[in-house]
Design a protein around this motif. Structure first.
Motif, short mmCIF file in Angstrom:
data_model
loop_
_atom_site.label_atom_id
_atom_site.label_comp_id
_atom_site.label_asym_id
_atom_site.label_seq_id
_atom_site.Cartn_x
_atom_site.Cartn_y
_atom_site.Cartn_z
N PHE A 192 -5.32 15.26 5.62
CA PHE A 192 -5.11 15.55 6.68
C PHE A 192 -3.92 16.06 6.61
O PHE A 192 -3.33 17.10 8.05
N THR A 193 -2.90 15.82 5.74
CA THR A 193 -1.38 16.80 6.27
C THR A 193 -0.93 17.27 4.96
O THR A 193 -0.85 17.16 3.83
N THR A 194 -0.66 18.69 4.79
CA THR A 194 -0.18 18.94 4.44
C THR A 194 1.04 19.54 3.41
O THR A 194 2.20 18.84 4.60
N ALA A 195 1.36 20.34 2.71
CA ALA A 195 2.81 20.13 2.08
C ALA A 195 3.51 20.40 2.97
O ALA A 195 3.67 21.16 3.83
N GLY A 196 5.27 19.44 3.56
CA GLY A 196 5.92 19.84 4.71
C GLY A 196 5.85 18.77 5.41
O GLY A 196 7.01 18.57 5.97
N GLY A 197 4.56 18.80 5.32
CA GLY A 197 4.90 17.18 6.89
C GLY A 197 5.21 16.22 6.68
O GLY A 197 6.22 15.86 5.23
N ARG A 198 4.21 15.04 7.54
CA ARG A 198 5.53 14.13 7.12
C ARG A 198 4.50 13.05 7.84
O ARG A 198 3.82 13.30 9.16
N ILE A 201 0.70 -1.24 0.05
CA ILE A 201 0.31 0.16 -0.21
C ILE A 201 0.37 1.46 0.15
O ILE A 201 0.61 2.86 -0.88
N ALA A 202 2.14 1.45 0.75
CA ALA A 202 2.58 2.41 0.79
C ALA A 202 3.49 2.52 -0.43
O ALA A 202 3.94 3.83 -0.74
N SER A 203 4.30 1.74 -0.96
CA SER A 203 4.88 1.95 -1.99
C SER A 203 3.89 2.44 -3.58
O SER A 203 3.88 3.62 -4.28
N PHE A 214 7.94 10.62 3.74
CA PHE A 214 7.22 9.47 4.10
C PHE A 214 7.89 8.00 4.15
O PHE A 214 8.78 7.93 3.54
N ARG A 215 7.70 8.24 5.88
CA ARG A 215 8.18 6.41 5.61
C ARG A 215 8.07 5.26 6.45
O ARG A 215 6.32 5.81 7.44
N LEU A 216 8.50 4.29 6.32
CA LEU A 216 7.84 3.11 6.35
C LEU A 216 7.94 2.79 8.05
O LEU A 216 10.01 2.94 8.05
N GLU A 221 5.25 7.80 -4.91
CA GLU A 221 4.59 8.89 -5.66
C GLU A 221 4.09 10.31 -5.32
O GLU A 221 4.09 11.25 -5.79
N MET A 222 2.81 10.26 -4.67
CA MET A 222 2.08 10.95 -4.34
C MET A 222 2.47 12.12 -3.25
O MET A 222 2.63 12.96 -3.18
N ALA A 223 3.04 10.82 -2.73
CA ALA A 223 4.11 11.16 -1.30
C ALA A 223 5.36 12.44 -1.89
O ALA A 223 5.40 13.60 -1.81
N GLN A 224 5.87 12.63 -2.95
CA GLN A 224 6.43 13.56 -3.62
C GLN A 224 6.00 14.36 -4.05
O GLN A 224 6.94 15.62 -3.60
N ALA A 225 5.03 14.49 -4.77
CA ALA A 225 3.96 15.28 -5.21
C ALA A 225 3.91 16.33 -4.77
O ALA A 225 3.23 17.31 -4.08
#
Ligand code: ADP
Length: 423
Positions: free
Chosen positions: A326-332, A279-281, A294-296, A285-289
């Protein structure tokens, strides 16, 4: 014809033997354990005939819709054909007892203007004498009439009136209790039926919506590669709206997992770590965009549970999608799993908008959203977490959230661990 004084005030119990009183109490206790109305009514008339020593007994209940009394039970030689025959409230023996709210002994039924021989003809029975008493519900309201018919050895007397009246009071309360139970059961069945219809409708509608939407999305992606500039931006907007629609439809489709699954049918070994990795993989791309870290955090050893795989996917997809939403750009966003005793603990942590402390439990209710609809910045229907909770609990697991408003949220899912089969 002998008229007896008002029932409630004038029951003279002094002549009733202690043995009879104990019997009445015993059978009344039994009556209160019966919730099936037909069984209860039959118990009542059998006991009434027995207590009084009459050849037969019958019970009529007032039908408020029709405004008459209906035979609901008949004992002795009187057959079941009498059941549901109605008797008018005016101009009948039972009607008189009902209206006057008083017991009545009719020594010679044949000579009574209020008697219709058709009742007897119907069941080939000869009614000679009747002792009838009113039946009251718990609040004292008259709800029907209990009759003992043809004394076996002599004529009905005051003692019989007292015995039948006391018994009728117990019986009336038991009847209203059983009627309430029956009404509750019927209401419950109706609610279940409506719930089933609603679920069927949602499942059907979302299936039907999904097919044309896939066509739109498919052709839009072809179109996207052929256009440039303003047109490309317009196609992107259409695509985004269509994807949003697809997510909403997926939420609706997921509802059926919950509604149709009191039991889980296809439980099998689910490799939780592998599922989360997959699911994470799909979201890298979305995390990068979105410029999110984004860490596992998964252990070296695989962790497995026994579950319905599709349902587990719905659980983790929903939690991870919410973290993104619910997390904005730059978040984790951090996703982790660990083994604790015989359990698997999975967490999804974000640095998003957070959830107010007093709503941490309510967010798991169906259609509950922290933001009021008119102010909503985030898409969704507010059902994702309710589905997560129901599915996790269906697997005997636990799910909860911790959060600091404005700083982020952490969702935990705990599942039973089983040894993973060698792959
Ligand atoms: P939806 O996301 O479609 O509104 P959910 O049932 O998934 O519905 O979530 C219910 C509500 O819980 C959301 O509307 C949001 O207010 C809150 N919520 C869920 N996950 C998060 C999160 N990671 N961060 C902040 N709020 C959240």
């Amino acid at each position: 014809m002998t008229q007896i004084g008002t029932l409630m005030n004038n029951i003279d119990v002094s002549n009733i033997s202690a043995e009879t009183l104990i019997r009445i109490i015993e059978v009344s206790q039994q009556l209160n354990t019966t919730t099936d109305i037909d069984i209860l009514l039959n118990q009542i008339i059998k006991t009434a005939a027995d207590l009084i020593g009459s050849e037969a007994s019958s019970l009529l209940l007032f039908d408020p819709k029709m405004g008459n009394l209906k035979f609901r039970a008949a004992a002795g030689d009187r057959s079941a054909e009498l059941i549901n025959m109605s008797v008018p409230v005016n101009g009948s023996i039972a009607g008189r007892i009902f209206q006057n709210n008083e017991p009545l002994i009719v020594d010679d039924v044949a000579s009574s203007q209020e008697w219709k021989s058709s009742y007897d003809d119907e069941v080939e029975f000869q009614t000679q004498t009747i002792l009838g008493v009113p039946l009251h519900d718990g609040s004292g309201k008259v709800v029907g009439v209990l009759e003992a018919i043809n004394h076996k050895t002599s004529t009905f007397d005051d003692n019989d009136v007292a015995v039948l009246s006391i018994f009728a009071d117990f019986a009336g309360v038991a009847i209203s209790r059983a009627q309430l139970f029956e009404e509750l059961q019927q209401a419950y069945d109706r609610v279940n039926e409506l719930d089933r219809l609603k679920s069927d409708f949602i499942a059907l509608a979302s299936h039907e919506l999904r097919t044309p939407l896939s066509v739109i999305l498919g052709y839009m992606s072809f179109l996207r590669s052929d256009v440039r500039g303003t047109q490309a931006a317009q196609v992107d907007s259409i695509m985004r709206a269509a994807i949003r629609l697809r997510n909403l439809i997926q939420d609706m489709l997921n509802l059926q997992y919950v509604d149709s699954s009191d039991r889980i049918e296809g439980r099998e070994q689910v490799n939780v770590t592998r599922m989360i990795r997959k699911i994470a993989s799909e979201r890298k791309e979305m995390a990068q965009a979105r410029k999110l870290i984004f860490r596992l955090h998964l252990p070296k050893d695989e962790l497995c549970t026994l579950a319905e795989p599709k349902m587990m996917e719905v659980v983790f997809n929903n939690l991870i999608d919410n973290a993104f939403k619910f997390t904005t750009a730059g978040g984790r966003i951090d996703i982790g799993a660990a083994s604790r005793n015989d359990e698997i603990w999975v967490y999804v942590r974000d640095t998003g908008i957070g959830i107010p402390e007093d709503q941490l439990e309510r967010i798991f209710d169906r259609f509950y959203q922290v933001e009021r609809h008119i102010h909503r910045r985030f898409e969704g229907m507010g059902i994702g977490l309710s589905i997560v909770k129901e599915l996790v609990e269906l697997h005997e697991g636990r799910v909860w959230a911790q959060s600091t408003e404005g700083k982020g949220s952490e969702f935990f899912v705990v599942l039973k661990k089983v040894d993973c089969d060698p792959a």
